[in-house]
Design a protein around this motif. Structure first.
Motif, PDB file in Angstrom:
ATOM      1  N   LEU A 121       0.604  -1.169  -0.011  1.00  0.00           N
ATOM      2  CA  LEU A 121       0.231   0.028  -0.004  1.00  0.00           C
ATOM      3  C   LEU A 121       1.015   1.229   0.019  1.00  0.00           C
ATOM      4  CD1 LEU A 121      -2.693  -0.990   2.896  1.00  0.00           C
ATOM      5  CD2 LEU A 121      -2.890  -0.791   0.265  1.00  0.00           C
ATOM      6  N   ALA A 122       2.018   1.293   0.674  1.00  0.00           N
ATOM      7  CA  ALA A 122       2.759   2.431   0.881  1.00  0.00           C
ATOM      8  C   ALA A 122       3.860   2.813  -0.332  1.00  0.00           C
ATOM      9  CB  ALA A 122       3.641   1.962   1.968  1.00  0.00           C
ATOM     10  N   ALA A 123       3.748   4.197  -0.646  1.00  0.00           N
ATOM     11  CA  ALA A 123       4.649   4.615  -1.601  1.00  0.00           C
ATOM     12  C   ALA A 123       6.211   4.464  -1.114  1.00  0.00           C
ATOM     13  CB  ALA A 123       4.437   6.166  -1.610  1.00  0.00           C
ATOM     14  N   PHE A 124       6.357   4.378   0.030  1.00  0.00           N
ATOM     15  CA  PHE A 124       7.719   4.118   0.673  1.00  0.00           C
ATOM     16  C   PHE A 124       7.849   2.972   1.588  1.00  0.00           C
ATOM     17  CE2 PHE A 124       7.940   8.609  -0.420  1.00  0.00           C
ATOM     18  CZ  PHE A 124       8.889   8.697  -1.370  1.00  0.00           C
ATOM     19  N   ARG A 125       8.714   2.049   1.453  1.00  0.00           N
ATOM     20  CA  ARG A 125       8.753   0.801   2.472  1.00  0.00           C
ATOM     21  C   ARG A 125       8.830   1.181   3.683  1.00  0.00           C
ATOM     22  NH1 ARG A 125      11.049  -4.211  -1.205  1.00  0.00           N
ATOM     23  NH2 ARG A 125       9.397  -4.426  -2.753  1.00  0.00           N
ATOM     24  N   ASP A 126      10.046   2.114   3.962  1.00  0.00           N
ATOM     25  CA  ASP A 126      10.157   2.410   5.046  1.00  0.00           C
ATOM     26  C   ASP A 126       9.138   2.914   6.133  1.00  0.00           C
ATOM     27  OD1 ASP A 126      12.975   2.007   4.650  1.00  0.00           O
ATOM     28  OD2 ASP A 126      13.704   3.974   4.472  1.00  0.00           O
ATOM     29  N   SER A 127       8.336   3.628   5.496  1.00  0.00           N
ATOM     30  CA  SER A 127       6.950   4.131   6.414  1.00  0.00           C
ATOM     31  C   SER A 127       6.183   2.828   6.816  1.00  0.00           C
ATOM     32  CB  SER A 127       6.127   4.975   5.382  1.00  0.00           C
ATOM     33  OG  SER A 127       6.777   6.175   4.935  1.00  0.00           O
ATOM     34  N   ALA A 128       5.834   1.917   5.958  1.00  0.00           N
ATOM     35  CA  ALA A 128       5.295   0.658   6.196  1.00  0.00           C
ATOM     36  C   ALA A 128       5.980   0.074   7.284  1.00  0.00           C
ATOM     37  CB  ALA A 128       5.124  -0.067   4.938  1.00  0.00           C
ATOM     38  N   ARG A 129       7.440  -0.061   7.177  1.00  0.00           N
ATOM     39  CA  ARG A 129       8.088  -0.799   8.277  1.00  0.00           C
ATOM     40  C   ARG A 129       7.926   0.000   9.511  1.00  0.00           C
ATOM     41  NH1 ARG A 129      13.021  -1.690   3.901  1.00  0.00           N
ATOM     42  NH2 ARG A 129      12.172  -3.629   2.935  1.00  0.00           N
ATOM     43  N   ILE A 130       8.025   1.377   9.540  1.00  0.00           N
ATOM     44  CA  ILE A 130       7.763   1.932  10.760  1.00  0.00           C
ATOM     45  C   ILE A 130       6.538   1.730  11.572  1.00  0.00           C
ATOM     46  CG2 ILE A 130       7.472   4.370  11.705  1.00  0.00           C
ATOM     47  CD1 ILE A 130       9.727   5.195   9.820  1.00  0.00           C
ATOM     48  N   LEU A 131       5.379   1.663  10.606  1.00  0.00           N
ATOM     49  CA  LEU A 131       4.031   1.661  11.284  1.00  0.00           C
ATOM     50  C   LEU A 131       4.029   0.131  11.645  1.00  0.00           C
ATOM     51  CD1 LEU A 131       1.885   3.084   8.465  1.00  0.00           C
ATOM     52  CD2 LEU A 131       2.120   4.043  10.731  1.00  0.00           C
ATOM     53  N   GLU A 132       4.402  -0.782  11.103  1.00  0.00           N
ATOM     54  CA  GLU A 132       4.429  -2.368  11.703  1.00  0.00           C
ATOM     55  C   GLU A 132       5.335  -2.373  12.881  1.00  0.00           C
ATOM     56  OE1 GLU A 132       5.897  -4.552   8.294  1.00  0.00           O
ATOM     57  OE2 GLU A 132       3.811  -4.739   7.531  1.00  0.00           O
ATOM     58  N   LYS A 133       6.271  -1.798  12.746  1.00  0.00           N
ATOM     59  CA  LYS A 133       7.030  -1.785  14.408  1.00  0.00           C
ATOM     60  C   LYS A 133       6.337  -1.129  15.519  1.00  0.00           C
ATOM     61  CE  LYS A 133      10.903  -2.470  16.528  1.00  0.00           C
ATOM     62  NZ  LYS A 133      11.341  -3.847  16.963  1.00  0.00           N
ATOM     63  N   LEU A 134       5.525   0.005  15.285  1.00  0.00           N
ATOM     64  CA  LEU A 134       4.689   0.777  16.065  1.00  0.00           C
ATOM     65  C   LEU A 134       3.702   0.103  16.632  1.00  0.00           C
ATOM     66  CD1 LEU A 134       4.724   4.299  14.482  1.00  0.00           C
ATOM     67  CD2 LEU A 134       5.884   3.791  16.707  1.00  0.00           C
ATOM     68  N   SER A 135       3.186  -0.933  15.690  1.00  0.00           N
ATOM     69  CA  SER A 135       2.174  -2.001  16.062  1.00  0.00           C
ATOM     70  C   SER A 135       2.482  -3.063  17.116  1.00  0.00           C
ATOM     71  CB  SER A 135       1.404  -2.264  14.822  1.00  0.00           C
ATOM     72  OG  SER A 135       2.182  -3.312  14.060  1.00  0.00           O
ATOM     73  N   GLU A 136       3.743  -3.226  17.269  1.00  0.00           N
ATOM     74  CA  GLU A 136       4.185  -4.379  18.261  1.00  0.00           C
ATOM     75  C   GLU A 136       4.123  -3.782  19.556  1.00  0.00           C
ATOM     76  OE1 GLU A 136       7.988  -5.466  16.840  1.00  0.00           O
ATOM     77  OE2 GLU A 136       7.299  -5.979  14.747  1.00  0.00           O
ATOM     78  N   ALA A 137       4.021  -2.461  19.947  1.00  0.00           N
ATOM     79  CA  ALA A 137       3.938  -1.921  21.303  1.00  0.00           C
ATOM     80  C   ALA A 137       2.586  -2.739  21.911  1.00  0.00           C
ATOM     81  CB  ALA A 137       3.390  -0.804  20.974  1.00  0.00           C
ATOM     82  N   SER A 138       2.835  -2.911  23.261  1.00  0.00           N
ATOM     83  CA  SER A 138       2.063  -3.816  24.234  1.00  0.00           C
ATOM     84  C   SER A 138       0.873  -2.771  24.654  1.00  0.00           C
ATOM     85  CB  SER A 138       2.740  -4.163  25.345  1.00  0.00           C
ATOM     86  OG  SER A 138       3.198  -3.239  26.075  1.00  0.00           O
ATOM     87  N   GLN A 139       0.828  -1.572  24.506  1.00  0.00           N
ATOM     88  CA  GLN A 139      -0.085  -0.705  25.040  1.00  0.00           C
ATOM     89  C   GLN A 139      -0.080   0.628  24.417  1.00  0.00           C
ATOM     90  OE1 GLN A 139       1.035  -0.975  29.265  1.00  0.00           O
ATOM     91  NE2 GLN A 139       0.278   1.089  29.150  1.00  0.00           N
ATOM     92  N   GLY A 140      -1.073   1.516  24.573  1.00  0.00           N
ATOM     93  CA  GLY A 140      -0.956   2.843  23.901  1.00  0.00           C
ATOM     94  C   GLY A 140      -1.910   3.100  22.953  1.00  0.00           C
ATOM     95  N   LEU A 141      -2.008   4.358  22.060  1.00  0.00           N
ATOM     96  CA  LEU A 141      -2.883   4.725  21.275  1.00  0.00           C
ATOM     97  C   LEU A 141      -2.099   4.951  20.067  1.00  0.00           C
ATOM     98  CD1 LEU A 141      -5.806   5.530  20.592  1.00  0.00           C
ATOM     99  CD2 LEU A 141      -5.227   7.963  21.733  1.00  0.00           C
ATOM    100  N   ILE A 142      -2.534   4.428  18.866  1.00  0.00           N
ATOM    101  CA  ILE A 142      -2.159   4.701  17.488  1.00  0.00           C
ATOM    102  C   ILE A 142      -3.219   5.455  16.643  1.00  0.00           C
ATOM    103  CG2 ILE A 142      -1.042   4.027  15.641  1.00  0.00           C
ATOM    104  CD1 ILE A 142       0.461   2.001  17.146  1.00  0.00           C
ATOM    105  N   LEU A 143      -3.095   6.799  16.210  1.00  0.00           N
ATOM    106  CA  LEU A 143      -3.985   7.118  15.474  1.00  0.00           C
ATOM    107  C   LEU A 143      -3.783   7.369  14.125  1.00  0.00           C
ATOM    108  CD1 LEU A 143      -5.198  10.031  18.004  1.00  0.00           C
ATOM    109  CD2 LEU A 143      -6.296   7.770  17.508  1.00  0.00           C
ATOM    110  N   LEU A 144      -4.769   7.170  13.065  1.00  0.00           N
ATOM    111  CA  LEU A 144      -4.712   7.582  11.647  1.00  0.00           C
ATOM    112  C   LEU A 144      -5.285   8.766  11.346  1.00  0.00           C
ATOM    113  CD1 LEU A 144      -4.588   3.801  10.228  1.00  0.00           C
ATOM    114  CD2 LEU A 144      -2.559   4.948  10.974  1.00  0.00           C
ATOM    115  N   THR A 145      -4.816   9.645  10.517  1.00  0.00           N
ATOM    116  CA  THR A 145      -5.796  10.730  10.203  1.00  0.00           C
ATOM    117  C   THR A 145      -5.445  11.293   8.676  1.00  0.00           C
ATOM    118  OG1 THR A 145      -5.986  13.080  10.762  1.00  0.00           O
ATOM    119  CG2 THR A 145      -3.872  12.516  10.950  1.00  0.00           C
ATOM    120  N   GLY A 146      -6.434  12.031   8.266  1.00  0.00           N
ATOM    121  CA  GLY A 146      -6.316  12.569   6.788  1.00  0.00           C
ATOM    122  C   GLY A 146      -7.625  12.732   6.360  1.00  0.00           C
TER     123      GLY A 146
END
Length: 342
Positions: A121-146
């Motif tokens: 989906l991503a234009a740049f793979r680095d962005s996709a990998r950052i989001l996937e890494k963030l999703s490995e957190a055990s707790q917290g809030l991740i928001l998508l906006t646009g």
């Protein structure tokens, strides 16, 4: 055998999907219904429908979405799934009564891209990998906006698929309505009439041992507080929210009654998103669209929160902004130069 109305409705959906439409607007006018397509922020009127035909088509769309077909005085929302050209599509329905005693209906068209990975989906793979890494957190809030139609839901469902398949997490969603059915996760639809509000749904979900909770959209102060409360209970929470950009999302949350202290304790990241066209090697024809992500996380998120507390303006480094990523992408050839000139 399909009825005439069913055939007209299916033909409309097929044509809209073929034209890469994100939303179909059927709006009453003084003498007829107008049918307009939205494609990536651009509106184009495609046809008009006589009142009799339009009324019956709207009724059929409401039937598919399990809405009250006799209710025309109140707004309603629903969804349905339909295969088009052997591909699965989800359709979200929203109806509104108008002063012309007719209903207006908007149909959001969502191809089943949840099966795609973020790297696809991503234009740049680095962005996709950052989001996937963030999703490995055990707790917290991740928001998508646009803005509307930028693909937030597609990204969200792809993230959830990654968490279910690769991380083996127990995921429960609370949505209004459920947009895309996914057998890998437990999906709950808000039903105010049955007493299942966002607050009641969250209370029930917390007793169901989730690792991840997805709240479909933060629309008001109540859902904002619910998302924060869920994150504070030790769960990872995903949601979407409307804001102009990632930094603006912090001010949007504050306007909805979330304190900067709660944001500091819960927010892991805010990812703004936009859709860009990616062209073939010749630069002459458009091949597809990809998602561009502006991710606010880590030290940058802390800096942005500190600035927001002091009511100071904060700007991301140019390399992390949409425009900066596009310029760098053109420079290294990751995005065709033809895009930058359009």
């Amino acid at each position: 055998m399909q009825s005439i109305i069913e055939r007209r409705c299916v033909d409309l959906l097929q044509d809209a999907a073929k034209n890469k439409t994100t939303d179909i607007h059927i709006k009453p006018e003084p003498t007829c219904y107008s049918v307009t397509y939205r494609s990536f922020q651009s509106l184009r009127q495609v046809t008009q429908l006589p009142f009799d035909l339009g009324d019956r088509m709207i009724a059929y769309f409401k039937y598919l979405s399990l809405l009250d077909m006799s209710e025309r005085r109140k707004p309603q929302t629903g969804s349905f799934q339909l295969p088009i050209d052997e591909l699965s599509y989800y359709f979200r329905i929203s109806t509104l009564p108008s002063v012309l005693t007719k209903e207006s209906i908007v149909i959001r068209i969502m191809p089943d891209d949840a099966a795609q990975s973020l790297e696809q989906l991503a234009a740049f793979r680095d962005s996709a990998r950052i989001l996937e890494k963030l999703s490995e957190a055990s707790q917290g809030l991740i928001l998508l906006t646009g803005p509307t139609g930028c693909g937030k839901s597609t990204t969200l469902y792809s993230l959830l698929k990654h968490c279910a398949d690769k991380l083996n997490r127990n995921i429960i969603t609370l949505e209004d309505p459920v947009e895309r059915k996914n057998q890998a996760i437990l999906q709950i639809q808000v039903n105010e009439k049955a007493g299942l509000s966002y607050a009641a749904g969250l209370k029930a979900i917390l007793r169901h041992d989730p690792d991840i909770i997805m709240i479909g959209e933060i629309r008001d102060a109540e859902t904002a507080q619910i998302a924060v409360r869920a994150a504070l209970t030790g769960h990872l929470v995903f949601s979407t929210i409307h804001a102009r950009h990632s930094v603006g999302c912090l001010h949007r949350l504050h306007d909805l009654g979330v304190s900067f202290e709660d944001m500091s304790q819960t927010l892991i990241a805010v990812s703004a998103q936009k859709i860009i066209p990616v062209y073939s090697d010749t630069g002459q024809s458009e091949s597809c669209h990809r998602a561009l992500y502006e991710i606010l996380e880590g030290a940058r998120l802390e800096e942005a929160l500190a600035s927001a507390r002091q009511k100071k303006h904060y700007t991301l480094p140019d390399s992390l902004t949409f425009d900066g990523q596009i310029r760098e992408g053109v420079k290294i050839g990751a995005i065709q130069a033809s895009f930058a000139l359009r």
